[in-house]
Structure formats: C-alpha cells, structure tokens
Design an enzyme around this catalytic site. Structure first.
Site, short mmCIF file in Angstrom:
data_model
loop_
_atom_site.label_atom_id
_atom_site.label_comp_id
_atom_site.label_asym_id
_atom_site.label_seq_id
_atom_site.Cartn_x
_atom_site.Cartn_y
_atom_site.Cartn_z
N HIS A 1 0.97 -1.23 0.00
CA HIS A 1 -0.14 0.18 0.13
C HIS A 1 0.77 1.13 0.03
O HIS A 1 0.95 1.79 0.88
CB HIS A 1 -0.87 0.06 1.10
CG HIS A 1 -1.93 1.06 1.19
ND1 HIS A 1 -3.41 0.70 1.17
CD2 HIS A 1 -1.98 2.44 0.87
CE1 HIS A 1 -3.98 1.74 1.31
NE2 HIS A 1 -3.25 2.66 1.04
N HIS B 1 1.35 4.83 -2.15
CA HIS B 1 1.23 5.75 -3.26
C HIS B 1 2.36 6.28 -3.74
O HIS B 1 3.55 6.88 -3.00
CB HIS B 1 0.17 6.90 -2.68
CG HIS B 1 -1.00 6.38 -2.15
ND1 HIS B 1 -2.20 6.31 -2.61
CD2 HIS B 1 -1.64 5.70 -0.78
CE1 HIS B 1 -3.14 5.93 -2.10
NE2 HIS B 1 -2.67 5.56 -0.87
N THR C 1 -2.61 7.39 -9.47
CA THR C 1 -3.63 7.83 -10.44
C THR C 1 -3.16 8.43 -11.57
O THR C 1 -2.58 9.31 -11.47
CB THR C 1 -4.61 9.03 -9.48
OG1 THR C 1 -5.27 8.43 -8.16
CG2 THR C 1 -5.84 9.20 -10.20
N PRO C 2 -3.58 7.66 -12.77
CA PRO C 2 -3.16 8.31 -14.04
C PRO C 2 -3.72 9.72 -14.15
O PRO C 2 -4.81 10.23 -13.81
CB PRO C 2 -3.74 7.55 -14.98
CG PRO C 2 -4.05 6.24 -14.43
CD PRO C 2 -4.60 6.72 -13.05
N ARG C 3 -2.72 10.71 -14.60
CA ARG C 3 -3.01 12.09 -14.59
C ARG C 3 -2.19 12.70 -15.82
O ARG C 3 -1.18 12.34 -16.27
CB ARG C 3 -2.74 12.87 -13.41
CG ARG C 3 -1.25 12.83 -12.86
CD ARG C 3 -1.21 13.48 -11.76
NE ARG C 3 0.03 13.97 -11.45
CZ ARG C 3 1.20 13.29 -10.66
NH1 ARG C 3 0.57 12.04 -10.13
NH2 ARG C 3 2.25 13.88 -10.47
N ASP D 1 -9.60 7.88 -8.55
CA ASP D 1 -9.94 8.78 -7.58
C ASP D 1 -11.50 9.11 -7.20
O ASP D 1 -12.21 8.95 -8.27
CB ASP D 1 -9.16 10.28 -7.84
CG ASP D 1 -9.21 11.12 -6.80
OD1 ASP D 1 -10.18 11.47 -6.33
OD2 ASP D 1 -8.17 11.56 -6.36
N GLY E 1 -8.04 8.66 -2.70
CA GLY E 1 -8.64 9.88 -2.98
C GLY E 1 -9.47 10.45 -1.61
O GLY E 1 -9.68 9.64 -0.64
N HIS F 1 -9.74 1.65 -0.93
CA HIS F 1 -9.78 2.23 0.34
C HIS F 1 -10.95 2.15 1.12
O HIS F 1 -11.98 2.44 0.46
CB HIS F 1 -9.12 3.75 0.24
CG HIS F 1 -8.00 3.95 -0.24
ND1 HIS F 1 -7.17 3.41 -1.06
CD2 HIS F 1 -7.04 4.53 0.63
CE1 HIS F 1 -6.06 3.76 -0.99
NE2 HIS F 1 -5.70 4.45 -0.03
N GLU G 1 -12.21 4.70 5.83
CA GLU G 1 -10.85 5.53 6.34
C GLU G 1 -11.42 6.54 7.44
O GLU G 1 -10.78 6.77 8.42
CB GLU G 1 -10.50 6.37 5.22
CG GLU G 1 -9.26 5.63 4.37
CD GLU G 1 -8.83 6.46 3.29
OE1 GLU G 1 -9.41 6.74 2.37
OE2 GLU G 1 -7.59 7.10 3.58
ZN LIG Z 1 -3.77 4.90 0.65
#
Ligand SMILES: [Zn+2]
Length: 309
Positions: free
Chosen positions: A19, A21, A107-109, A145, A175, A202, A205
């Site tokens: 996990h 990012h 996340t593809p951006r 996201d 996100g 996720h 949370e």
């Molecule tokens: Zn996370």
C-alpha cells in the site's frame, strides 16, 4: 529470545509493501530537487519550496494532506522529467529500506506536456529499467480517484487493461474519503474484474465514508483487498471475515494523519489479525515527516497478493 527489533534489524528485514502511493512516497528533499531543476528551466515557476510547504512543524491530518497532493505535489510533478526523477528516487528509497516486493499505486493524470497514457507508460518504463530490479520486484496498481467521473474511472481501467502485460496488476479506489459517490464506479470495477485485474479499495477510512450503503456497495465490487478498514460496522466486519479479504493496515499513516485515536499501540490492527483475514502492515501515505516514517513489514503471509504471473 528473538533478535533485537531495532532500526537496523527492521531495515535489514526483507519486506513487502502493498500500500504505497507513488506520489505520497516522494520525499520532501526529492521534491525540493525537482523544484530547483524546474525553476532553472522556468524562473517564473512560483511554487513554494517543498521543504517549506511540507514543513514538519505544520499540523498534518486528513484535511490538510489531500489539498497538498491534489494542488501542490501534482503541479510540481507534472512533466515527464519530474515523473522519471521522482519514480526512480522512490524505487531507490524502497530498495534502500529493504523492500523486496513492492506494489506502487498511482492515479493516471495528464498535464500540458503528457497524456494519462504517457504518464503510466513513463512509470512502467522506470520500473522496467530500474538498476535494482533484480533485488526489488515492482508492480503497478492504477487508482481511480473518488472525485473521478464514471468516464474517467473507465479510462483508468482501460489503461490498466492495456498495460497489464507490462506490469499493472490491479485497480484501486482512493482519494479524499469525504468526496464522491462510490456507486458511480460499479461498471468500471466490474470491467476491471472481467479482465482479470485484482481490486483493492480504500475502505472506511473516516466515518463519513463508512455508511452501510457505501460499504455494501464497495464490497459488491468483489475486492481482493481492502485498505485501512477503520470505521467498520459489525455486520460488514463479519462479511470481510467470511470472505477472508486481504487487509492492508497502515499504522503510521493512520496515527500520524489522526485517522485513529491514540498512538501506534492503540491501533486496531490486532482486532483484524484475530479474525484470521490475511493482514499486511503497510506504510501508506507517509505524512511529510520522514523521521517518523514507519518502515513497513509483512506480519502474516499475504495469500492474496497481486502478482501478474
Ligand atoms: Zn492509501
């Protein structure tokens, strides 16, 4: 008597990180170097120095770090050169921390200088050409996201399908948990599953993202793994236990971002370990204070990891 569990022992222990990012794993120092380089190319770049913007003297919690990512770090790392520089640095950092198997998520951006496709392709090329690839096996998870539209979510899945042969192993939902309607992503996750991609979400949370309808919807996506699992009602906990879903527990993130009350010793990980679900301890988003990052370590054998082969 077991070995002394000190910093040296922890660092030398071969570790699995599931996990992480990508953007959240870039150190403030690396971001500072990227800003210096970008300012030498473009003196008009007005972004604040990361060493100030991410000062450890600031109070970091879930309300303050999402804007930091979506506005500041994404803008700083928006060129192919900055993506390559930061990805290589992240891979090196994980290797130096003794990680031997890594699943990075992102996340593809797109930006004015690269498409989402270029973005994913660039990261995969860094992984493929890493000088450490013989000691650190790395795969990529593409994240949807929560603020994405259903069309954008489908675009992420399409990229995951396209790049599956090159090392994309799964799709994630991430996100700001206070944003978005997860039911709009049903079709996208269904398509991901149909194409053999694994799913991690996720999950619960914060209390605002832990309503029964939301959690039931998320479980209907048939996830292989769940991240965080903090505010989980009993009925949902039973279902997770019955399905023996893999759980990514992110202790340092939860404590430092104040997602849970108390300190590391008060974390809810023990209650999940007792359920018999496969549990892995992860680092997740390191809040910008490197001196407090907790190096992740595998607690139990991960029976639902996501390798492509
Ligand atoms: Zn996370």
């Amino acid at each position: 008597m077991g070995p002394n569990v000190d910093a040296a022992f922890t660092k030398n222990l071969p570790k699995i990180e599931l996990h992480a990012h990508l953007t959240g794993s870039i150190t403030p120092q690396c971001l500072h170097e990227i800003r210096t380089q970008r300012r030498s190319d473009d003196p008009d770049l007005t972004l604040q120095d990361p060493l100030e913007a991410m000062s450890k003297d600031k109070t970091w919690n879930i309300m303050t770090f999402f804007p930091l990512f979506s506005k500041y770090i994404y803008e700083l790392c928006s060129t192919p050169a900055s993506i390559i520089y930061s990805t290589n640095a992240v891979l090196r950092d994980f290797k130096e921390d003794g990680v031997v198997y890594l699943e990075l998520r992102t996340t593809p951006r797109s930006s004015s200088s690269m498409s989402k496709d270029d973005y994913v392709n660039t990261i995969l090329s860094c992984i493929d050409s890493s000088p450490d690839r013989n000691v650190l096996t790395t795969y990529l998870i593409l994240s949807i996201d929560r603020r994405n539209s259903p069309k954008e979510a489908m675009e992420v899945v399409d990229l995951a399908i396209k790049y599956r042969p090159s090392g994309v192993v799964g799709v994630d939902l991430c996100g700001d948990p206070s944003k978005g309607d997860v039911s709009t992503f049903k079709e996208a996750f269904h398509r991901a599953k149909l194409h053999g991609l694994k799913i991690t979400l996720h999950f619960a949370e914060i209390s605002a993202s832990s309503s029964l309808p939301e959690l039931k919807t998320l479980l209907s996506f048939k996830p292989d793994r769940l991240g965080h699992v903090i505010h989980v009602p009993e009925t949902i906990q039973k279902q997770i236990e019955e399905e023996q879903l893999g759980l990514e527990l992110c202790i340092s993130c939860n404590v430092q971002a104040r997602l849970v009350e108390g300190d590391v010793a008060d974390h809810h990980c023990m209650s999940w370990i007792k359920t018999g679900c496969p549990v892995i301890l992860c680092a997740s988003i390191p809040v910008p204070n490197p001196s407090q990052w907790l190096i992740s370590g595998c607690r139990r054998t991960m029976s639902v990891s996501l390798p492509v082969n």
